[in-house]
Write a protein that holds these residues in place. Structure first.
Motif, PDB file in Angstrom:
ATOM      1  N   GLU A  23       0.825  -1.151  -0.032  1.00  0.00           N
ATOM      2  CA  GLU A  23      -0.053  -0.003  -0.064  1.00  0.00           C
ATOM      3  C   GLU A  23       0.962   1.345  -0.038  1.00  0.00           C
ATOM      4  OE1 GLU A  23      -0.409  -2.514   1.887  1.00  0.00           O
ATOM      5  OE2 GLU A  23      -2.158  -3.477   1.634  1.00  0.00           O
ATOM      6  N   GLU A  24       1.861   1.393   0.723  1.00  0.00           N
ATOM      7  CA  GLU A  24       2.906   2.311   0.970  1.00  0.00           C
ATOM      8  C   GLU A  24       3.475   2.346  -0.427  1.00  0.00           C
ATOM      9  OE1 GLU A  24       2.895   4.617   2.903  1.00  0.00           O
ATOM     10  OE2 GLU A  24       1.708   3.670   4.374  1.00  0.00           O
ATOM     11  N   ASP A  25       3.958   1.437  -1.193  1.00  0.00           N
ATOM     12  CA  ASP A  25       4.587   1.397  -2.293  1.00  0.00           C
ATOM     13  C   ASP A  25       3.608   2.072  -3.464  1.00  0.00           C
ATOM     14  OD1 ASP A  25       5.980   0.528  -4.997  1.00  0.00           O
ATOM     15  OD2 ASP A  25       7.039  -0.656  -3.714  1.00  0.00           O
ATOM     16  N   ILE A  26       2.509   1.862  -3.422  1.00  0.00           N
ATOM     17  CA  ILE A  26       1.634   2.434  -4.362  1.00  0.00           C
ATOM     18  C   ILE A  26       1.483   3.759  -4.188  1.00  0.00           C
ATOM     19  CG2 ILE A  26      -0.787   2.302  -5.093  1.00  0.00           C
ATOM     20  CD1 ILE A  26      -0.740  -0.738  -4.832  1.00  0.00           C
ATOM     21  N   ALA A  27       1.115   4.072  -2.713  1.00  0.00           N
ATOM     22  CA  ALA A  27       0.687   5.359  -2.515  1.00  0.00           C
ATOM     23  C   ALA A  27       1.983   6.521  -2.677  1.00  0.00           C
ATOM     24  CB  ALA A  27       0.573   5.780  -0.843  1.00  0.00           C
ATOM     25  N   MET A  28       3.056   5.961  -2.469  1.00  0.00           N
ATOM     26  CA  MET A  28       4.350   7.029  -2.923  1.00  0.00           C
ATOM     27  C   MET A  28       4.572   7.125  -4.458  1.00  0.00           C
ATOM     28  SD  MET A  28       7.179   6.398   0.154  1.00  0.00           S
ATOM     29  CE  MET A  28       7.317   4.631   0.153  1.00  0.00           C
ATOM     30  N   ALA A  29       4.333   5.933  -4.975  1.00  0.00           N
ATOM     31  CA  ALA A  29       4.384   5.976  -6.492  1.00  0.00           C
ATOM     32  C   ALA A  29       3.333   6.989  -7.075  1.00  0.00           C
ATOM     33  CB  ALA A  29       4.408   4.621  -7.288  1.00  0.00           C
ATOM     34  N   ASN A  30       2.100   6.889  -6.635  1.00  0.00           N
ATOM     35  CA  ASN A  30       0.919   7.826  -7.087  1.00  0.00           C
ATOM     36  C   ASN A  30       1.492   9.298  -6.508  1.00  0.00           C
ATOM     37  OD1 ASN A  30      -0.642   5.887  -8.218  1.00  0.00           O
ATOM     38  ND2 ASN A  30      -1.805   5.599  -6.222  1.00  0.00           N
ATOM     39  N   THR A  31       2.033   9.374  -5.551  1.00  0.00           N
ATOM     40  CA  THR A  31       2.550  10.896  -5.164  1.00  0.00           C
ATOM     41  C   THR A  31       3.525  11.400  -5.956  1.00  0.00           C
ATOM     42  OG1 THR A  31       1.895  10.557  -2.754  1.00  0.00           O
ATOM     43  CG2 THR A  31       3.517  12.389  -3.181  1.00  0.00           C
ATOM     44  N   ALA A  32       4.503  10.454  -6.168  1.00  0.00           N
ATOM     45  CA  ALA A  32       5.536  10.913  -7.076  1.00  0.00           C
ATOM     46  C   ALA A  32       4.938  11.255  -8.464  1.00  0.00           C
ATOM     47  CB  ALA A  32       6.527   9.766  -7.727  1.00  0.00           C
ATOM     48  N   LEU A  33       3.722  10.659  -9.138  1.00  0.00           N
ATOM     49  CA  LEU A  33       3.171  10.862 -10.232  1.00  0.00           C
ATOM     50  C   LEU A  33       2.453  12.181 -10.248  1.00  0.00           C
ATOM     51  CD1 LEU A  33       1.847   7.439 -11.446  1.00  0.00           C
ATOM     52  CD2 LEU A  33       3.574   8.704 -12.394  1.00  0.00           C
ATOM     53  N   ASP A  34       1.926  12.575  -9.143  1.00  0.00           N
ATOM     54  CA  ASP A  34       1.124  13.871  -8.944  1.00  0.00           C
ATOM     55  C   ASP A  34       2.285  14.914  -9.041  1.00  0.00           C
ATOM     56  OD1 ASP A  34      -1.367  12.680  -8.606  1.00  0.00           O
ATOM     57  OD2 ASP A  34      -1.163  12.978  -6.497  1.00  0.00           O
ATOM     58  N   LEU A  35       3.556  14.870  -8.288  1.00  0.00           N
ATOM     59  CA  LEU A  35       4.496  15.854  -8.335  1.00  0.00           C
ATOM     60  C   LEU A  35       5.172  16.185  -9.715  1.00  0.00           C
ATOM     61  CD1 LEU A  35       6.011  14.823  -4.910  1.00  0.00           C
ATOM     62  CD2 LEU A  35       4.712  17.081  -5.574  1.00  0.00           C
ATOM     63  N   ILE A  36       5.342  14.776 -10.395  1.00  0.00           N
ATOM     64  CA  ILE A  36       5.989  15.137 -11.801  1.00  0.00           C
ATOM     65  C   ILE A  36       4.985  15.531 -12.991  1.00  0.00           C
ATOM     66  CG2 ILE A  36       6.877  13.713 -13.690  1.00  0.00           C
ATOM     67  CD1 ILE A  36       8.706  13.871 -11.462  1.00  0.00           C
ATOM     68  N   GLY A  37       3.641  15.280 -12.626  1.00  0.00           N
ATOM     69  CA  GLY A  37       2.691  16.095 -13.474  1.00  0.00           C
ATOM     70  C   GLY A  37       2.635  17.514 -13.236  1.00  0.00           C
ATOM     71  N   GLN A  38       2.868  17.994 -12.040  1.00  0.00           N
ATOM     72  CA  GLN A  38       2.998  19.355 -11.549  1.00  0.00           C
ATOM     73  C   GLN A  38       4.224  19.924 -12.237  1.00  0.00           C
ATOM     74  OE1 GLN A  38       2.418  19.780  -7.280  1.00  0.00           O
ATOM     75  NE2 GLN A  38       0.771  18.360  -7.379  1.00  0.00           N
ATOM     76  N   THR A  39       5.317  19.151 -12.235  1.00  0.00           N
ATOM     77  CA  THR A  39       6.509  19.722 -12.903  1.00  0.00           C
ATOM     78  C   THR A  39       6.250  20.001 -14.271  1.00  0.00           C
ATOM     79  OG1 THR A  39       7.969  18.193 -11.189  1.00  0.00           O
ATOM     80  CG2 THR A  39       8.879  18.885 -13.283  1.00  0.00           C
ATOM     81  N   GLN A  40       5.599  19.082 -15.113  1.00  0.00           N
ATOM     82  CA  GLN A  40       5.472  19.297 -16.368  1.00  0.00           C
ATOM     83  C   GLN A  40       4.677  20.644 -16.651  1.00  0.00           C
ATOM     84  OE1 GLN A  40       6.330  17.310 -18.989  1.00  0.00           O
ATOM     85  NE2 GLN A  40       5.637  18.456 -20.473  1.00  0.00           N
ATOM     86  N   LEU A  41       4.018  21.039 -15.727  1.00  0.00           N
ATOM     87  CA  LEU A  41       3.002  22.179 -15.840  1.00  0.00           C
ATOM     88  C   LEU A  41       3.988  23.621 -15.425  1.00  0.00           C
ATOM     89  CD1 LEU A  41      -0.432  21.265 -14.120  1.00  0.00           C
ATOM     90  CD2 LEU A  41       0.124  21.471 -16.527  1.00  0.00           C
ATOM     91  N   TRP A  42       4.558  23.372 -14.238  1.00  0.00           N
ATOM     92  CA  TRP A  42       5.616  24.634 -14.026  1.00  0.00           C
ATOM     93  C   TRP A  42       6.667  24.816 -14.909  1.00  0.00           C
ATOM     94  CZ3 TRP A  42       3.628  27.832 -11.139  1.00  0.00           C
ATOM     95  CH2 TRP A  42       2.722  27.386  -9.945  1.00  0.00           C
ATOM     96  N   LEU A  43       7.593  23.641 -15.273  1.00  0.00           N
ATOM     97  CA  LEU A  43       8.577  23.727 -16.170  1.00  0.00           C
ATOM     98  C   LEU A  43       8.141  24.074 -17.548  1.00  0.00           C
ATOM     99  CD1 LEU A  43      11.355  21.335 -15.116  1.00  0.00           C
ATOM    100  CD2 LEU A  43      10.849  23.414 -14.117  1.00  0.00           C
TER     101      LEU A  43
END
Length: 232
Positions: A23-43
């Motif tokens: 469950e933690e593996d999936i949750a951290m991966a999903n958080t990472a994906l959210d952050l990379i998606g935000q990176t795409q917008l900002w950069l």
């Protein structure tokens, strides 16, 4: 903002397949994906405003460590699950306050990115808060590990509220909201806030980055730099 989410997203992705529970593996991966998606917008916005024909990928994969402007907190190594979650908690508390402030930014595109991101980060903060409380007020061993993680990472908090010319907002004004949530959570977690807010002095310049960022970028950027003409 984009560098913060890029670096932390990469750090979290290092846990994929190695977390202490599925469950933690999936949750951290999903958080990472959210952050990379935000990176795409900002950069993506940064590249557009720069006007030199660069893309978000160019800014992510073809800059050197001294050109990054992320908070030092986010580049700190994962070490163990306690350190990872304490780092996430401290960043989430700052990040949510920053995004809330940016929703009212005069620049419509900055405001729009903040409004989209604040929904995701509200959940990030809820999850990291619950985890810090559960581990801090858990077993003797988990409490000891979380206190050690807080002691290690708290000195990086001061930088979050130290203003410089690159900031999109009044970062000092974010401190009351940050402190209110953090202190209430630490009290519930039976953790003691350290005395020092600062591990360093000065503005957010590339020269201040620790060796940790250079090592991380070497891994993150190796494939795009080895095959610069590849299309993803």
């Amino acid at each position: 903002m984009g560098d913060n989410t890029l670096v932390l997203g990469q750090r979290l992705s290092e846990w994929c397949g190695h977390a202490p529970a599925l469950e933690e593996d999936i949750a951290m991966a999903n958080t990472a994906l959210d952050l990379i998606g935000q990176t795409q917008l900002w950069l993506g916005l940064a590249a557009e405003r720069e006007g030199q024909g660069h893309s978000a990928d160019d800014l992510a994969y073809h800059r050197d460590a001294w050109d990054f402007r992320n908070l030092l907190l986010v580049e700190q190594p994962n070490r163990d699950f306690g350190v990872t979650m304490m780092r996430q908690f401290l960043f989430d508390c700052w990040h949510l306050e920053a995004l809330k402030a940016l929703t009212a930014h005069a620049d419509a595109e900055i405001s729009a990115i903040a409004q989209k991101s604040v929904k995701e980060v509200t959940y990030h903060r809820e999850r990291s808060t619950d985890t810090v409380i559960a581990l801090g007020d858990g077993t003797e061993q988990s409490h000891k590990k979380m206190q050690a993680a807080l002691d290690r990472l708290w000195p990086y908090v001061g930088e979050m509220f130290t203003a410089d010319d690159d900031d999109l907002m009044d970062v000092a004004a974010l401190r009351p909201g940050f402190d209110a949530h953090v202190m209430a959570s630490l009290t519930e977690a039976t953790l003691t806030r350290p005395d020092s807010d600062f591990a360093h002095q000065g503005g957010k310049t590339g020269a201040r980055h620790s060796e940790h960022l250079g090592h991380m970028l070497a891994t993150m950027q190796s494939l795009p730099r080895s095959y610069p003409d590849a299309k993803w």
